[in-house]
Design a protein around this motif. Structure first.
Motif, PDB file in Angstrom:
ATOM      1  N   ARG A  14       0.796  -1.051   0.153  1.00  0.00           N
ATOM      2  CA  ARG A  14      -0.004   0.147   0.014  1.00  0.00           C
ATOM      3  C   ARG A  14       0.743   1.254  -0.003  1.00  0.00           C
ATOM      4  O   ARG A  14       0.564   2.287  -0.827  1.00  0.00           O
ATOM      5  CB  ARG A  14      -1.019   0.036   1.276  1.00  0.00           C
ATOM      6  CG  ARG A  14      -1.855   1.238   1.175  1.00  0.00           C
ATOM      7  CD  ARG A  14      -2.873   1.318   0.173  1.00  0.00           C
ATOM      8  NE  ARG A  14      -4.037   0.557   0.344  1.00  0.00           N
ATOM      9  CZ  ARG A  14      -5.014   0.838   1.246  1.00  0.00           C
ATOM     10  NH1 ARG A  14      -4.961   1.965   1.890  1.00  0.00           N
ATOM     11  NH2 ARG A  14      -6.237   0.060   1.416  1.00  0.00           N
ATOM     12  N   GLU A  17       2.111   2.375  -3.434  1.00  0.00           N
ATOM     13  CA  GLU A  17       1.219   3.120  -4.189  1.00  0.00           C
ATOM     14  C   GLU A  17       1.537   4.682  -4.360  1.00  0.00           C
ATOM     15  O   GLU A  17       0.930   5.403  -4.970  1.00  0.00           O
ATOM     16  CB  GLU A  17      -0.178   2.963  -4.037  1.00  0.00           C
ATOM     17  CG  GLU A  17      -0.559   1.453  -3.958  1.00  0.00           C
ATOM     18  CD  GLU A  17      -2.123   0.957  -4.110  1.00  0.00           C
ATOM     19  OE1 GLU A  17      -3.000   1.729  -4.545  1.00  0.00           O
ATOM     20  OE2 GLU A  17      -2.433   0.263  -2.956  1.00  0.00           O
ATOM     21  N   GLU A  20       2.620   5.836  -7.747  1.00  0.00           N
ATOM     22  CA  GLU A  20       1.879   5.488  -8.777  1.00  0.00           C
ATOM     23  C   GLU A  20       1.702   6.799 -10.063  1.00  0.00           C
ATOM     24  O   GLU A  20       1.654   6.634 -11.103  1.00  0.00           O
ATOM     25  CB  GLU A  20       0.327   5.481  -8.741  1.00  0.00           C
ATOM     26  CG  GLU A  20      -0.704   5.416  -9.866  1.00  0.00           C
ATOM     27  CD  GLU A  20      -2.023   4.900  -9.433  1.00  0.00           C
ATOM     28  OE1 GLU A  20      -2.807   4.726 -10.313  1.00  0.00           O
ATOM     29  OE2 GLU A  20      -2.305   4.602  -8.288  1.00  0.00           O
ATOM     30  N   SER A  51      -5.556   6.939  -4.244  1.00  0.00           N
ATOM     31  CA  SER A  51      -5.795   5.734  -4.672  1.00  0.00           C
ATOM     32  C   SER A  51      -6.791   5.156  -3.539  1.00  0.00           C
ATOM     33  O   SER A  51      -7.267   4.017  -3.456  1.00  0.00           O
ATOM     34  CB  SER A  51      -4.568   4.829  -4.936  1.00  0.00           C
ATOM     35  OG  SER A  51      -3.793   4.591  -3.643  1.00  0.00           O
ATOM     36  N   THR A 255      -6.558   0.432  -7.921  1.00  0.00           N
ATOM     37  CA  THR A 255      -6.329   1.255  -9.073  1.00  0.00           C
ATOM     38  C   THR A 255      -5.516   0.152 -10.135  1.00  0.00           C
ATOM     39  O   THR A 255      -5.078  -0.784  -9.752  1.00  0.00           O
ATOM     40  CB  THR A 255      -5.287   2.363  -9.000  1.00  0.00           C
ATOM     41  OG1 THR A 255      -4.253   1.972  -8.208  1.00  0.00           O
ATOM     42  CG2 THR A 255      -6.072   3.461  -7.965  1.00  0.00           C
ATOM     43  N   PHE A 257      -2.476   0.523 -11.187  1.00  0.00           N
ATOM     44  CA  PHE A 257      -1.304   0.512 -10.343  1.00  0.00           C
ATOM     45  C   PHE A 257      -1.320  -0.698  -9.282  1.00  0.00           C
ATOM     46  O   PHE A 257      -0.452  -1.555  -9.369  1.00  0.00           O
ATOM     47  CB  PHE A 257      -0.879   1.866  -9.658  1.00  0.00           C
ATOM     48  CG  PHE A 257       0.482   1.556  -9.473  1.00  0.00           C
ATOM     49  CD1 PHE A 257       1.614   2.098  -9.978  1.00  0.00           C
ATOM     50  CD2 PHE A 257       0.856   1.500  -7.892  1.00  0.00           C
ATOM     51  CE1 PHE A 257       2.868   2.137  -9.505  1.00  0.00           C
ATOM     52  CE2 PHE A 257       2.066   1.633  -7.210  1.00  0.00           C
ATOM     53  CZ  PHE A 257       3.057   1.959  -8.157  1.00  0.00           C
ATOM     54  N   ALA A 258      -2.178  -0.545  -8.312  1.00  0.00           N
ATOM     55  CA  ALA A 258      -2.511  -1.645  -7.222  1.00  0.00           C
ATOM     56  C   ALA A 258      -2.660  -2.912  -7.963  1.00  0.00           C
ATOM     57  O   ALA A 258      -1.954  -3.800  -7.041  1.00  0.00           O
ATOM     58  CB  ALA A 258      -3.456  -1.258  -6.364  1.00  0.00           C
ATOM     59  N   LEU A 261       0.575  -5.233  -7.941  1.00  0.00           N
ATOM     60  CA  LEU A 261       1.569  -5.112  -7.094  1.00  0.00           C
ATOM     61  C   LEU A 261       1.948  -6.468  -6.663  1.00  0.00           C
ATOM     62  O   LEU A 261       3.066  -6.736  -6.113  1.00  0.00           O
ATOM     63  CB  LEU A 261       1.122  -4.367  -5.691  1.00  0.00           C
ATOM     64  CG  LEU A 261       1.077  -2.748  -6.195  1.00  0.00           C
ATOM     65  CD1 LEU A 261       0.617  -2.121  -4.693  1.00  0.00           C
ATOM     66  CD2 LEU A 261       2.475  -2.281  -6.583  1.00  0.00           C
TER      67      LEU A 261
END
Length: 355
Positions: A14, A17, A20, A51, A255, A257-258, A261
């Protein structure tokens, strides 16, 4: 906490992020004007929490010694983070530009407060960004996060509080305003002060109304409009949030991006340390939809961590962090966790068995 309240990411992920919107750091470095640089840094600081909108799933608590790395050639950075303390829980991170244009580092200690029907998380710790080409350093702290309706009603998240971004060479030059779920604008201070007089709602009034409310009813979640920020004439748009992917609601409101991960392939698995979050069995099971197994693995890992802590106390052995050490922040003197180096040498020996 039952695993059903979690999302399949560790808190270290987390934290990642933050990165991002790394393009804002690169954009800041490209400007010759220090005001334009600071505006982009401010936009980056705000974008870091965007996010979290509708992300009511709790990230997994990192185990002591847990690590996470992320290398994004397309975004121009690499990052390493480590859980450096369990009581209190402290997560440290260090990111650097692949072109040696910036260093971004900090440590977070989430301090929790319960207010009856809401829980407030105040992220203690200093965030530092260094723009190496300009010999500039910026520091700031994160806003407070509040999760509403933990007892009854629909969970929703609110961010509030002051974020003071300090360039350690500059005076007040511009004003910024916007919304953490939406956008950020810049305008000159005099114009901003004139319009600010019309704004009746202050952060403190909102905070006090939450704390003094004793109603059993749930707090109503505000629905963001397509454009809910009043734009002051003469303002410049610094940042606007990207739309969530179409399947975000089915994927813990992540998102784009997340969503990547947890990705790991054979090549990556052969080089990352065994403490990396991607290899956590409880998170992996939850991402695969195996909730019962995730719950069992989460319980096993927590018990294993408690047993290890008990054994250390018996032998009077102190936990030794691997990639970070405690020391003063070089710019404001605050207690911080500083990257010790050598992680990217890939020489991972004597790592703890935490999984």
């Amino acid at each position: 906490m039952p695993v059903i309240f979690n999302e399949p990411l560790s808190f270290l992920q987390r934290l990642t992020e933050y990165m991002e919107h790394t393009y804002l750091i690169h954009k800041a470095s490209s400007f010759a004007d220090p005001v334009e640089r600071m505006q982009c840094v401010a936009a980056f600081a705000v974008s870091a929490v965007a996010s979290q909108w509708e992300r009511t799933g709790k990230p997994f608590n990192p185990l002591l010694g847990e690590t996470y790395e992320l290398v994004r050639d397309d975004l121009g950075f690499r990052l390493i983070s480590e859980q450096v303390s369990h009581h209190p829980p402290i997560s440290a991170f260090h990111a650097e530009g692949l072109n040696n244009d910036f260093i971004f580092h900090g440590s977070i200690y989430p301090k929790l407060k319960f207010w009856g029907k809401s829980v407030e998380a105040e992220p203690k710790g200093t965030i530092t960004l260094e723009l190496l080409e300009h010999n500039e350093a910026y520091t700031w702290t994160n806003p407070t996060c509040c999760v509403h309706n933990i007892i009854v009603g629909k969970l929703w998240i609110e961010q509030y509080g002051n974020v003071e971004i300090i360039n350690h060479n500059k005076r007040k030059l511009c004003a910024l305003y916007g919304k953490w779920t939406e956008c950020l604008y810049s305008v000159d201070p005099a114009t901003f002060d004139a319009y600010k007089k019309n704004d009746k709602k202050t952060t403190e009034e909102k905070k006090n109304s939450k704390q003094t409310s004793s109603s059993e009813e749930s707090d109503e979640m505000p629905v963001p409009d397509s454009e809910s920020v009043f734009i002051i004439p003469g303002s410049v748009l610094l940042w606007r949030i990207a739309p969530r992917p179409p399947n975000s609601a089915q994927m813990y409101n992540f998102t784009s991006f997340a969503m990547v991960l947890n990705e790991v392939d054979k090549e990556m698995e052969s080089v990352i340390p065994k403490t990396d979050c991607r290899l956590r069995p409880d998170i992996r099971a939850m991402e695969n939809g195996e909730i019962d197994q995730a719950s069992e693995e989460k319980k096993r890992l927590e018990e294993k961590q408690r047993a290890a802590r008990k054994n250390r106390s018996k032998s009077e052995e102190d936990w030794k962090t691997r990639w970070f050490h405690q020391g003063p922040n070089p710019y404001n003197g605050a207690q911080d966790w500083i990257y010790s180096g050598s992680y990217w040498d890939r020489n991972y020996f004597n790592l703890p068995d935490i999984y």
